[in-house]
Design a protein around this motif. Structure first.
Motif, mmCIF file in Angstrom:
data_model
loop_
_atom_site.group_PDB
_atom_site.id
_atom_site.type_symbol
_atom_site.label_atom_id
_atom_site.label_comp_id
_atom_site.label_asym_id
_atom_site.label_seq_id
_atom_site.Cartn_x
_atom_site.Cartn_y
_atom_site.Cartn_z
ATOM 1 N N TRP A 207 -81.117 117.751 41.079
ATOM 2 C CA TRP A 207 -81.398 117.087 42.354
ATOM 3 C C TRP A 207 -81.854 115.635 42.204
ATOM 4 O O TRP A 207 -82.148 114.979 43.203
ATOM 5 C CB TRP A 207 -82.471 117.883 43.093
ATOM 6 C CG TRP A 207 -82.265 117.976 44.563
ATOM 7 C CD1 TRP A 207 -81.159 117.622 45.274
ATOM 8 C CD2 TRP A 207 -83.211 118.463 45.527
ATOM 9 N NE1 TRP A 207 -81.351 117.866 46.613
ATOM 10 C CE2 TRP A 207 -82.598 118.393 46.797
ATOM 11 C CE3 TRP A 207 -84.504 118.963 45.442
ATOM 12 C CZ2 TRP A 207 -83.241 118.779 47.961
ATOM 13 C CZ3 TRP A 207 -85.130 119.370 46.609
ATOM 14 C CH2 TRP A 207 -84.508 119.279 47.843
ATOM 15 N N VAL A 227 -76.159 117.667 42.213
ATOM 16 C CA VAL A 227 -76.089 117.809 43.673
ATOM 17 C C VAL A 227 -75.702 116.489 44.325
ATOM 18 O O VAL A 227 -74.934 116.459 45.300
ATOM 19 C CB VAL A 227 -77.446 118.313 44.226
ATOM 20 C CG1 VAL A 227 -77.523 118.125 45.738
ATOM 21 C CG2 VAL A 227 -77.645 119.784 43.877
ATOM 22 N N ASN A 236 -71.313 122.601 54.976
ATOM 23 C CA ASN A 236 -72.612 122.977 55.545
ATOM 24 C C ASN A 236 -72.431 124.287 56.306
ATOM 25 O O ASN A 236 -71.815 124.319 57.368
ATOM 26 C CB ASN A 236 -73.130 121.872 56.466
ATOM 27 C CG ASN A 236 -74.493 122.201 57.046
ATOM 28 O OD1 ASN A 236 -75.124 123.193 56.678
ATOM 29 N ND2 ASN A 236 -74.967 121.372 57.957
ATOM 30 N N MET A 327 -78.778 126.188 49.056
ATOM 31 C CA MET A 327 -77.563 125.662 48.445
ATOM 32 C C MET A 327 -76.951 126.616 47.428
ATOM 33 O O MET A 327 -77.617 127.479 46.863
ATOM 34 C CB MET A 327 -77.857 124.337 47.721
ATOM 35 C CG MET A 327 -78.148 123.159 48.595
ATOM 36 S SD MET A 327 -78.243 121.643 47.593
ATOM 37 C CE MET A 327 -78.864 120.493 48.808
ATOM 38 N N VAL A 329 -74.138 125.554 44.192
ATOM 39 C CA VAL A 329 -73.436 124.418 43.596
ATOM 40 C C VAL A 329 -72.434 124.931 42.573
ATOM 41 O O VAL A 329 -72.802 125.606 41.605
ATOM 42 C CB VAL A 329 -74.419 123.440 42.919
ATOM 43 C CG1 VAL A 329 -73.681 122.198 42.426
ATOM 44 C CG2 VAL A 329 -75.538 123.052 43.885
ATOM 45 N N LYS A 380 -70.092 122.136 46.705
ATOM 46 C CA LYS A 380 -71.479 122.344 47.144
ATOM 47 C C LYS A 380 -71.488 123.000 48.517
ATOM 48 O O LYS A 380 -70.819 122.549 49.450
ATOM 49 C CB LYS A 380 -72.202 120.993 47.178
ATOM 50 C CG LYS A 380 -73.667 121.053 47.588
ATOM 51 C CD LYS A 380 -74.315 119.685 47.359
ATOM 52 C CE LYS A 380 -73.712 118.585 48.175
ATOM 53 N NZ LYS A 380 -74.360 117.267 47.981
ATOM 54 N N THR A 382 -74.205 124.027 51.522
ATOM 55 C CA THR A 382 -75.551 123.715 51.995
ATOM 56 C C THR A 382 -75.852 124.522 53.249
ATOM 57 O O THR A 382 -74.970 125.116 53.860
ATOM 58 C CB THR A 382 -75.702 122.214 52.294
ATOM 59 O OG1 THR A 382 -74.843 121.872 53.394
ATOM 60 C CG2 THR A 382 -75.327 121.362 51.095
#
Length: 386
Positions: A207, A227, A236, A327, A329, A380, A382
């Motif tokens: 991060w 990230v 998302n 999250m 990843v 990714k 989220t």
């Protein structure tokens, strides 16, 4: 009277009289491996010495084949307005996806107005609306023609920093020789600090943000974590993770790169995935034997995902799913590498206390960062909340 040393000075002399550094990186990889899967995998698979705290690399992409129309095209028009005219050159065969009509680029454009020959194929010319997709599907050249106009993509420079992470601990000499229960404080703190240090390195690699501060006496740097490298294959979820949404995202994340990737999962993502697709999940014995980490394979039509439940991807309140806690990843390990300054990939610096201190102070130090290449090979998720 000073202690005399006959013959060659060795590390034994350094250990007793100076502040000697010990290389402890392999120990960090073996200790509590599930706490920092990214560090462990990078340490065992891909690491490379950096010769400067700012390390750089170059990336190139193939010629783009898709663009958007910048305006409507009538059935009789001999030009089309495109968004990126430099994608096109004479001889390109272009498909209007909306209508299925094929056209031929007549001349290499110097503006967004591209001259075309309409209905260059089996489907008649028809009106095409603005902002619709067009695709370069190939080229067509005359017999005995001269070479086509040249077109290449420019290599893009990328960089990251090696950040310095230090974790010291200390004890007075009196405390060191005091008899205690449950072991010596200094030895216990050494083990505890190694785990804490590994977790900090892991969180920065996950991060961290890339930054160099030169306002102080000396430079101070922070490394960018994976990230913040992933920009393209980002979805998302904004709620509960479902199997169709997950597979749709995997389709995008496996568009480029390897057919086997690692998925670093916040526990809430692990919980969701384990709730469906039981027939697609199986323990990875190979990864367990090789790295000592419990990874689970998820078999999808697009590739194999190795799920790593990541307990650092949580908040203090386990019902709070902000940030990393919501999250997952996807990491293509073929394009990620740990870069480190020489001799500074997790070392233990011993006896770093001032000369007149009646005690001992050690520290763990790491100066490293991640080289994350071809960000379109990663992905990714989220906003997962259930």
């Amino acid at each position: 009277m000073p202690t005399m040393i006959q013959g060659t000075r060795t590390t034994a002399n350094q250990n007793t009289e100076t502040r000697r550094s010990r290389d402890v990186f392999p120990a960090m990889l073996a200790y509590d491996q599930d706490a920092a899967p990214l560090v462990v995998l990078m340490g065992r698979l891909r690491k490379k010495e950096a010769t400067d705290p700012k390390f750089e690399w170059f990336e190139g992409e193939r010629l783009p084949t898709q663009d958007l129309l910048g305006g409507a095209v009538t059935a009789g028009a001999a030009t089309m307005t495109v968004t990126n005219y430099k994608y096109f050159r004479a001889g390109d065969v272009v498909l209007f996806i909306e209508t299925g009509e094929q056209a031929l680029v007549s001349a290499t454009p110097s503006t967004t107005a591209v001259t075309i020959t309409r209905a260059w194929g089996e489907i008649s010319a028809a009106a095409v609306t603005t902002a619709t997709k067009i695709k370069i599907i190939g080229s067509a050249d005359e017999e005995n023609a001269t070479s086509r106009d040249l077109l290449t993509t420019q290599k893009a420079p990328k960089f990251n920093y090696c950040g310095i992470i230090r974790d010291p601990w200390a004890v007075s000499n009196t405390a060191r020789v005091t008899k205690t229960y449950a072991g010596m404080d200094f030895d216990n703190e050494a083990a505890n600090m190694l785990t804490a240090h590994k977790c900090k390195v892991e969180l920065m690699d996950l991060w961290g943000q890339r930054y160099e501060d030169t306002s102080g006496t000396e430079p101070r740097r922070s490394t960018r974590g994976i990230v913040n490298w992933v920009l393209t294959n980002v979805v998302n979820i904004g709620g509960a993770l479902t199997e169709p949404a997950f597979d749709s995202w995997l389709r995008r994340s496996f568009r480029y790169g390897s057919k086997s990737k690692v998925l670093l999962c916040a526990p809430i993502a692990t919980q969701a995935i384990s709730g469906w697709g039981k027939e697609k999940l199986r323990p990875s014995d190979v990864m367990l034997k090789k790295y000592g980490m419990a990874l689970t394979e998820y078999i999808s039509p697009f590739g194999t995902v190795l799920l790593a439940n990541h307990n650092l991807m949580t908040n203090d309140d386990l019902n709070d799913f902000d940030g990393l806690a919501g999250m997952a990843v996807c990491v293509d390990l073929a394009y990620v590498e740990m870069r480190h300054m020489k001799g500074r990939i997790t070392v233990r610096n011993e006896n770093i206390q001032a000369n007149d201190v009646d005690g001992r102070k050690d520290e763990y130090l790491t100066e490293a960062g991640l080289q994350v290449g071809l960000e379109k090979t990663h992905g990714k998720l989220t906003g997962i909340t259930g």
